[in-house]
Design a protein around this motif. Sequence first.
Motif, short mmCIF file in Angstrom:
data_model
loop_
_atom_site.label_atom_id
_atom_site.label_comp_id
_atom_site.label_asym_id
_atom_site.label_seq_id
_atom_site.Cartn_x
_atom_site.Cartn_y
_atom_site.Cartn_z
N VAL A 111 0.86 -1.18 0.00
CA VAL A 111 0.00 0.00 0.00
C VAL A 111 0.89 1.23 0.00
O VAL A 111 1.66 1.46 0.94
CB VAL A 111 -0.93 0.01 1.23
N ARG A 165 -10.30 -7.90 -4.69
CA ARG A 165 -9.43 -8.94 -4.14
C ARG A 165 -8.10 -8.97 -4.89
O ARG A 165 -8.06 -8.88 -6.12
CB ARG A 165 -10.12 -10.30 -4.24
N LEU A 168 -6.18 -11.64 -0.28
CA LEU A 168 -6.49 -10.44 0.49
C LEU A 168 -7.69 -9.72 -0.10
O LEU A 168 -7.75 -9.46 -1.31
CB LEU A 168 -5.29 -9.49 0.51
N GLU A 169 -8.65 -9.38 0.75
CA GLU A 169 -9.80 -8.57 0.34
C GLU A 169 -9.54 -7.14 0.77
O GLU A 169 -9.19 -6.89 1.93
CB GLU A 169 -11.08 -9.09 1.00
N LEU A 170 -9.73 -6.20 -0.12
CA LEU A 170 -9.48 -4.80 0.17
C LEU A 170 -10.75 -3.99 -0.03
O LEU A 170 -11.44 -4.14 -1.05
CB LEU A 170 -8.38 -4.24 -0.74
N LEU A 211 -8.22 2.34 3.81
CA LEU A 211 -8.40 0.94 3.41
C LEU A 211 -8.69 0.06 4.60
O LEU A 211 -8.17 0.29 5.70
CB LEU A 211 -7.13 0.41 2.73
N VAL A 241 -8.13 -4.02 4.99
CA VAL A 241 -7.60 -5.22 4.34
C VAL A 241 -7.95 -6.42 5.21
O VAL A 241 -7.69 -6.42 6.41
CB VAL A 241 -6.08 -5.12 4.16
N GLN A 242 -8.54 -7.43 4.59
CA GLN A 242 -9.03 -8.58 5.34
C GLN A 242 -8.50 -9.89 4.77
O GLN A 242 -8.40 -10.04 3.56
CB GLN A 242 -10.56 -8.60 5.33
N ARG A 250 -9.06 -8.34 10.20
CA ARG A 250 -9.16 -7.07 9.48
C ARG A 250 -8.14 -6.06 9.98
O ARG A 250 -7.99 -5.85 11.19
CB ARG A 250 -10.57 -6.48 9.63
#
Length: 256
Positions: A28, A106, A110-112, A127, A129-130, A135
Amino acid sequence: MPLSFCLLGSGSKGNSIYISDGNGAVIVDAGLSAKQCMLRMEARGLDPEMVRGIVITHEHTDHVKGARVLAKRLKTPVWASRGTWKGVGDLEGAERCQFRPGKGFRLGGLELLPFLIPHDALEPVGLVVQANGVRLGLATDLGKATTLVQGRLAGCQALIIEANHDPVLLKDGPYPPWLKQRVRGNHGHLSNQQGAELAAGLCHEGLKEVVLAHLSETNNDPAAAREAAQTALMKAGYGGGLHVAAQTQPTCVIEL
């Protein structure tokens, strides 16, 4: 390892964060030089080959100046909002991908979820991020903790929160009046106390780590930022880790 992260550098001269779920990673912001990003990843044992994308939060130089070279070196795309791409312009051959604030996407495992923040940029975002139910919330470069910001960061197990300046040091410091007004304005940067209050308001049983970020080298003192956060967090019943990110060296790798 559900989620780990390391702030490679944080401050007005350059920002970059490495986030991984153990199988892949994202970076990031790329406000450090590509060389510095690579050296600091190596210093913390982080694998650059795991990076699936570079995500830019906004177009200011301290968040984007190393993106073109780093993307080329890592052979990875660069993601940003439409407004940020307008501000950044062409990255000379880098693969450009676009996200929409409020809509998740995604990268690997990682899910953003990007969300709008108030800052003097074209379409800046924070953001969440999960990975694997864990999280991490990120909110720096914002002049005010809006209801949207607080709502998106609620329930995170780790937070990276801005603590940019001490109001007295800013007032008495060398910045010209217009720049002081910009920093303390609603589209500028959070003070130590504002950052501390935001973090304290987000406390819950599952919150394990708080990192103070984007400290000004001119208008702040890391000890003052830590003290403000410790006081507010203790009152909120927080018992987890508290870290202060620096400009010149990476944080430890924080694992959740």
